[in-house]
Design a protein around this motif. Structure first.
Motif, PDB file in Angstrom:
ATOM      1  N   LEU A  35      33.831  40.500  47.714  1.00  0.00           N
ATOM      2  CA  LEU A  35      34.482  41.184  46.748  1.00  0.00           C
ATOM      3  C   LEU A  35      34.567  40.191  45.386  1.00  0.00           C
ATOM      4  N   PRO A  36      34.671  40.626  43.940  1.00  0.00           N
ATOM      5  CA  PRO A  36      34.828  39.612  43.056  1.00  0.00           C
ATOM      6  C   PRO A  36      36.387  39.127  43.059  1.00  0.00           C
ATOM      7  N   ASP A  37      36.640  37.806  42.669  1.00  0.00           N
ATOM      8  CA  ASP A  37      37.818  37.351  42.985  1.00  0.00           C
ATOM      9  C   ASP A  37      38.898  38.216  42.144  1.00  0.00           C
ATOM     10  N   VAL A 105      24.207  41.420  41.033  1.00  0.00           N
ATOM     11  CA  VAL A 105      23.235  40.506  40.874  1.00  0.00           C
ATOM     12  C   VAL A 105      23.196  40.302  39.092  1.00  0.00           C
ATOM     13  N   PRO A 106      23.276  38.835  38.739  1.00  0.00           N
ATOM     14  CA  PRO A 106      23.433  37.669  39.238  1.00  0.00           C
ATOM     15  C   PRO A 106      24.889  37.683  40.063  1.00  0.00           C
ATOM     16  N   GLU A 107      25.013  36.940  40.850  1.00  0.00           N
ATOM     17  CA  GLU A 107      26.345  36.789  41.639  1.00  0.00           C
ATOM     18  C   GLU A 107      27.340  36.330  40.760  1.00  0.00           C
ATOM     19  N   GLY A 108      28.554  36.588  40.783  1.00  0.00           N
ATOM     20  CA  GLY A 108      29.658  36.241  40.040  1.00  0.00           C
ATOM     21  C   GLY A 108      29.739  36.644  38.670  1.00  0.00           C
ATOM     22  N   ARG A 109      28.922  37.709  38.457  1.00  0.00           N
ATOM     23  CA  ARG A 109      28.959  38.319  37.169  1.00  0.00           C
ATOM     24  C   ARG A 109      30.293  38.936  36.887  1.00  0.00           C
TER      25      ARG A 109
END
Length: 143
Positions: A35-37, A105-109
């Motif tokens: 999950l996003p931070d 996608v992209p990861e961390g967006r």
């Protein structure tokens, strides 16, 4: 931080107890990705947020899990729409069926998108979870 941000804009939001690390791990494992931070930090303060009108400002961990699994695997949705595998739905739009999501996608967006259930359009509405929450609570989200 997240409760304070929300309480700056409304005193009527409802908060839950923080989610456990084990519950977050189970969500990530079942969905097959982290999950996003910033979402993890929010859920660590409150397991979901309900706005003054009773709508999900941010889903609980259980709602994240169940809703995303359903969107990704329900056969009728697979026939009607592009894949939802690259989205992580986190909130619903009051009364109209649209959903808000991170793009995986992209990861961390960090951007938050709105998915329009009528057109299958996916459009960025906020550059971050923080901006999304502030925009929702001040009525500036454009659907």
């Amino acid at each position: 931080m997240w409760r304070e941000l929300i309480e700056q804009h409304t005193s009527q939001a409802r908060f839950a107890s923080p989610v456990t690390e084990q519950a977050l791990f189970q969500v990530e494992e079942a969905l097959g990705h982290l999950l996003p931070d910033d979402l993890v930090k929010l859920l660590g303060e409150t397991d979901g947020v309900i706005d003054a009108n009773g709508y999900n400002l941010v889903f609980s961990a259980e709602q994240l899990l169940q809703g995303n699994l359903e969107m990704r695997t329900y056969p009728a949705l697979k026939r009607l729409y592009m894949s939802f595998d690259q989205l992580l739905f986190i909130s619903d739009a009051p009364g109209d069926g649209n959903l808000f999501a991170y793009a995986l996608v992209p990861e961390g967006r960090p951007d938050i998108f709105v998915w329009d259930h009528r057109t299958d359009n996916r459009r960025c509405v906020a550059p971050s979870l923080e901006h999304f929450i502030e925009s929702w609570l001040t009525g500036h989200i454009q659907l």
